[in-house]
Design a protein around this motif. Structure first.
Motif, short mmCIF file in Angstrom:
data_model
loop_
_atom_site.label_atom_id
_atom_site.label_comp_id
_atom_site.label_asym_id
_atom_site.label_seq_id
_atom_site.Cartn_x
_atom_site.Cartn_y
_atom_site.Cartn_z
N MET A 105 0.79 -1.05 0.01
CA MET A 105 0.11 0.02 0.11
C MET A 105 0.78 1.39 -0.02
N PRO A 106 0.30 2.39 -0.69
CA PRO A 106 1.09 3.58 -0.23
C PRO A 106 0.84 3.80 1.04
N PRO A 107 1.71 5.03 1.36
CA PRO A 107 1.68 5.30 2.93
C PRO A 107 0.30 5.63 3.26
N GLY A 108 -0.37 5.22 4.34
CA GLY A 108 -1.68 5.75 4.53
C GLY A 108 -1.99 6.47 5.86
N ASN A 109 -0.79 7.09 6.33
CA ASN A 109 -0.85 7.91 7.66
C ASN A 109 -1.45 9.10 7.31
N ARG A 110 -2.82 9.38 7.51
CA ARG A 110 -3.67 10.87 7.26
C ARG A 110 -4.03 11.41 8.59
N SER A 111 -3.95 12.72 8.58
CA SER A 111 -4.47 13.38 9.80
C SER A 111 -5.83 13.52 9.61
N ARG A 112 -6.75 13.75 10.63
CA ARG A 112 -8.21 13.85 10.64
C ARG A 112 -8.70 14.84 9.59
N GLU A 113 -7.88 15.80 9.45
CA GLU A 113 -8.54 17.10 8.42
C GLU A 113 -8.26 16.33 6.77
N ALA A 114 -7.22 15.42 6.78
CA ALA A 114 -7.05 15.07 5.43
C ALA A 114 -8.09 14.29 5.02
N HIS A 115 -8.60 13.56 6.04
CA HIS A 115 -9.79 12.62 5.50
C HIS A 115 -10.97 13.40 4.94
N GLY A 116 -11.12 14.70 5.27
CA GLY A 116 -12.01 15.51 4.44
C GLY A 116 -12.01 15.52 3.04
N LEU A 117 -10.78 15.43 2.80
CA LEU A 117 -10.30 15.25 1.26
C LEU A 117 -10.98 13.72 0.72
#
Lengths: 413, 389
Positions: free
Chosen positions: A22-34
């Motif tokens: 998998m490509p890197p999956g570490n995202r912030s809560r804000e980024a999950h808005g995207l």
């Protein structure tokens, strides 16, 4: 110009299949808005309600006026490519396996500079068109393509990793006896699917739709009854390693609720087909699909469920049917999490009442099966995760988001 | 209000814990060895050091606080400066003010990092929120891809060529040949430079630093104290720091130095033409070009022409990155942010590891760090002067 995609060669049975990474999956809560925007096919960025400044990367405070009133707003997807690079080295296994990898910095017309995955045909200094897509890890990413679609754009191997394009892939449509099943077979054929397997349950029951499918090219009709564990197991043993897109279009609609139509047999059949059927399909086809998530440029990519929009909220006129759809929808989220480990996407289409014999009493607008199928496949190609089809479905989802209590009370009318 | 000068402050005891490509030691070990070296060379006891500036990426989960217990020290002034490549210049100016005001008497400034086999990947995979969300999932190239963008943009904007960048890398390699701990000590020629393997277009192998383990450190104290300890020292003419300069530039083509250069030279009372030795932060040659321009050695976009007819080696007319810089010595994590200050100090106190620049009086060290999203956010710089004595 992007090279035309060549159909896959016959697989070497001795060679080890590339393991899914998998490509890197570490995202912030804000980024999950995207991610939410990408899942619904929008190009939206955070915009400050007070000063209108568009923000990227996602954040919680406006970098211009420090307001915390940032809302996701659809914005222009245009921009200019300012800088580019082609990576021949990466620190991550997913990209290492797929080098060279092309990237750019685009200055968006709406302001921010955005690091993007870059299509082969983009030229530095020229205009590009951005989109929010979902990568193999299930997270939103920005890609840029030439402003005007270029020839063979869909064949760009790098961007194909982030799309769910049926082209040159093999599809299994679970139920070929409905008009929607026929429409899906045609739509996938038009989208360039290499092979279409179509399931047939209850062979004694003749279906004009299946007969029409039988006349198509590159179609194999296979026995498949999702209420029969042996049947699902047998088919998976036969073609499980050839299915790159699963289309679960199981459909068993009978009208009636609880008190007005007390009938456990109907409820049982609905659950057997929609809920247990999904369990059987997932248990038999899921493992091999997940293992083939990185199997070359034509590996398995998507599991598409065609649900009723009443999976979101119970329509008392279709009480037990709605409940079986809700159960299947919940299960699809479990399936999504488990298939994600192989980079295989679960896509759910939600349809309103369709123009068929079982929806006689449903008020219009009703969906034309063929057009519905075309729209489902179109949305799949675009990488949309939750696909509402038609005005009824769109309205239900919108009302559920706005005020679920309102729709609960108003839906029976 | 006019800025105060740095009167009465001495910078001394340049220390380098020799670099290694990989190490099983911890960042605490590198900090500890740096401190041991500092006090032994200064001839003082551990607890006479009453102030610390520490920079490290690999002390995690510790910060400078944990380090005090680890090393058994009780400072009355403690600073942790998480500014990566810009940390050295920032540490120097904070320590100088602490000493000047009497808040601390002797401040040890150190940038130290270890490098286990997977350390670098882990560092860049969790570098910042913006990088996690909006850069690392894009090819996971780390700083290579970020600097590839800056290089590509600069080359197109100003017509610089790979040969121009090559000149920097080759001169630095020549300077590194005499430095014992440098990672790369084979001479480099233009052909090798141009034909090296591609890492991230237009960057090739010798444009990229090699991550390694190591430490760089120095002491800041009063001039009286340095004299009483009989230490060679340099004085500080000026320092600057700046963060997130020019956010409106769509791609980084200049950095904070361009904001502060005029004030910097005015404060120092000298100009760029008076600089005898220049250490630029050099994880990639593009950033060296920006420093040469933004610090006023030449106009914007003219760095290639500026270096074309100059000799950048220790014996040349523009002595630059005189220990080989990070491109040849290696990038010891946050140590890379202190390397320029330490090497400038070596040149001005006659303690060089490689060749000395003859008659160097004024040295400029410039630092750059922290690609938070699409550009480096932190810049700092300092002008040091050889002590009169």
């Amino acid at each position: 110009m992007t090279r035309k995609l060549s159909p896959p060669k016959r697989k070497n049975p001795i060679k080890r299949t590339r393991l899914p990474t998998m490509p890197p999956g570490n995202r912030s809560r804000e980024a999950h808005g995207l991610t939410a925007m990408a899942a619904s096919g929008r190009f939206a960025l955070q915009t400050c309600e007070e000063c209108e400044a568009v923000q990227y990367p996602p954040r919680q405070i406006c970098s211009n006026c420090l307001s915390d009133a940032l809302e996701w707003r659809d914005v222009s997807d245009g921009g200019t490519l300012l800088a580019e690079t082609t990576l021949l080295h990466s620190n991550d296994l997913f990209f290492r396996d797929r080098l060279p990898w092309r990237l750019g910095i685009v200055v968006a017309d709406v302001g921010p500079s955005i690091v993007v995955h870059l299509a082969e045909d983009c030229v530095q200094g020229e205009r590009v068109r951005m989109s929010l897509d979902i990568d193999r890890a299930g997270h939103a990413i920005v890609t840029a393509r030439t402003e005007k679609p270029s020839t063979n754009e869909e064949d760009d191997l790098q961007l194909r990793e982030m799309k769910f394009n049926p082209k040159d892939r093999r599809v299994l449509i679970v139920d070929g006896k409905t008009e929607l099943g026929l429409g899906l077979a045609k739509a996938f054929a038009d989208a360039g699917a290499r092979k279409i397997f179509v399931g047939e349950a209850q062979p004694w029951r003749v279906s004009p739709h299946l007969e029409e499918i039988r006349k198509m090219e590159n179609v194999n009709i296979m026995p498949l009854d999702v209420t029969d564990s042996d049947s699902v197991e047998e088919l998976a043993a036969m073609i499980g390693d050839k299915v790159e897109i699963m289309v679960n279009n199981s459909y068993h609609l009978r009208s009636g609720g609880l008190i007005d139509r007390f009938d456990l047999n109907v409820a049982h059949d609905e659950m057997e087909i929609h809920y247990h059927g999904l369990i059987r399909l997932a248990g038999e086809f899921g493992p091999v699909m997940r293992a083939r998530g990185s199997d070359g440029h034509h590996g398995s990519v998507a599991w598409l469920n065609v649900f009723s929009a009443y999976a979101w909220v119970n329509n008392p006129a279709l009480g037990t049917y709605s409940a079986s759809q809700a159960a299947a929808l919940s299960l699809s989220h479990c399936l999504r999490a488990e298939l994600a480990e192989g980079g295989v996407r679960v896509v759910n289409a939600f349809i309103g009442p369709i123009e068929d014999e079982w929806n006689q009493l449903a008020p219009p607008p009703k969906l034309v099966p063929e057009a519905t199928a075309t729209r489902i496949v179109g949305a799949l190609k675009k990488g949309i995760e939750d696909i509402p089809i038609g005005a009824v479905a769109e309205e239900i989802i919108q009302r559920m988001v706005e005020n679920p209590k309102e729709i609960e009370r108003a839906i029976k009318s | 209000m006019r800025r105060h000068n740095y009167e009465g402050v001495a910078v001394c005891v340049p220390v380098t814990v020799p670099y290694s490509r990989y190490s099983l030691k911890s960042a605490h070990w590198f900090c500890g060895r740096a401190l041991a070296d500092l006090i032994s060379k200064a001839g003082i006891e551990k607890n006479e050091v009453d102030g610390f500036c520490v920079s490290s990426f690999t002390l995690n989960p510790d910060s400078a606080v944990g380090l005090t217990q680890h090393l058994g020290v009780s400072p009355r002034w403690l600073d942790h400066i998480p500014m990566g490549g810009a940390a050295g210049g920032v540490a120097l100016r904070r320590a100088a003010r602490a000493v000047q005001s009497g808040d601390a008497e002797i401040v040890a400034c150190m940038g130290a990092d270890t490098n286990h086999v997977d350390t670098f990947r882990q560092t860049i995979a969790t570098f910042s929120q913006f990088a996690n969300d909006a850069v690392y999932p894009y090819g996971s190239g780390g700083p290579n891809s970020s600097f590839a963008f800056l290089t590509d943009y600069y080359m197109r904007e100003y017509g610089a060529t790979r040969e121009d960048f090559g000149k920097i890398c080759i001169a630095q390699r020549e300077n590194a040949l005499d430095v014992p701990h440098a990672m790369m000590k084979r001479p480099l020629n233009m052909e090798q430079y141009l034909n090296a393997r591609i890492i991230a277009e237009p960057l090739r192998l010798f444009d990229c630093v090699m991550p390694c383990a190591g430490a760089e450190a120095f002491l800041v104290m009063s001039i009286e104290r340095a004299k009483s300890l009989d230490l060679d020292y340099a004085t500080i003419l000026s320092t600057i720091e700046r963060h997130n300069a020019f956010p409106e530039d769509p791609v980084q083509i200049r950095a904070g130095w361009a904001v502060d250069a005029d004030d910097f030279y005015e404060h120092a009372g000298i100009g760029p033409e008076d600089i005898d030795v220049f250490q630029a932060y050099d994880d990639y040659p593009i950033i060296c070009f920006m420093q040469i321009e933004d610090l006023g050695f030449c106009a914007k976009g003219e760095a290639a022409a500026f270096i074309a007819d100059r000799n950048l080696t220790t014996q040349g007319d523009f002595p630059y990155n005189t220990s080989g810089g990070q491109l040849s010595a290696g990038q010891a994590g946050a140590g890379g942010g202190y390397l320029g200050i330490v090497e400038t100090l070596r040149q001005l106190t006659d303690q060089t590891l490689g060749k000395a620049v003859p008659n160097a009086v004024h040295g400029l060290a410039s630092c750059f760090g922290m690609i938070n999203y699409d550009r480096g956010l932190c810049t700092s710089a300092a002008i040091l002067k050889r002590s009169a004595a």
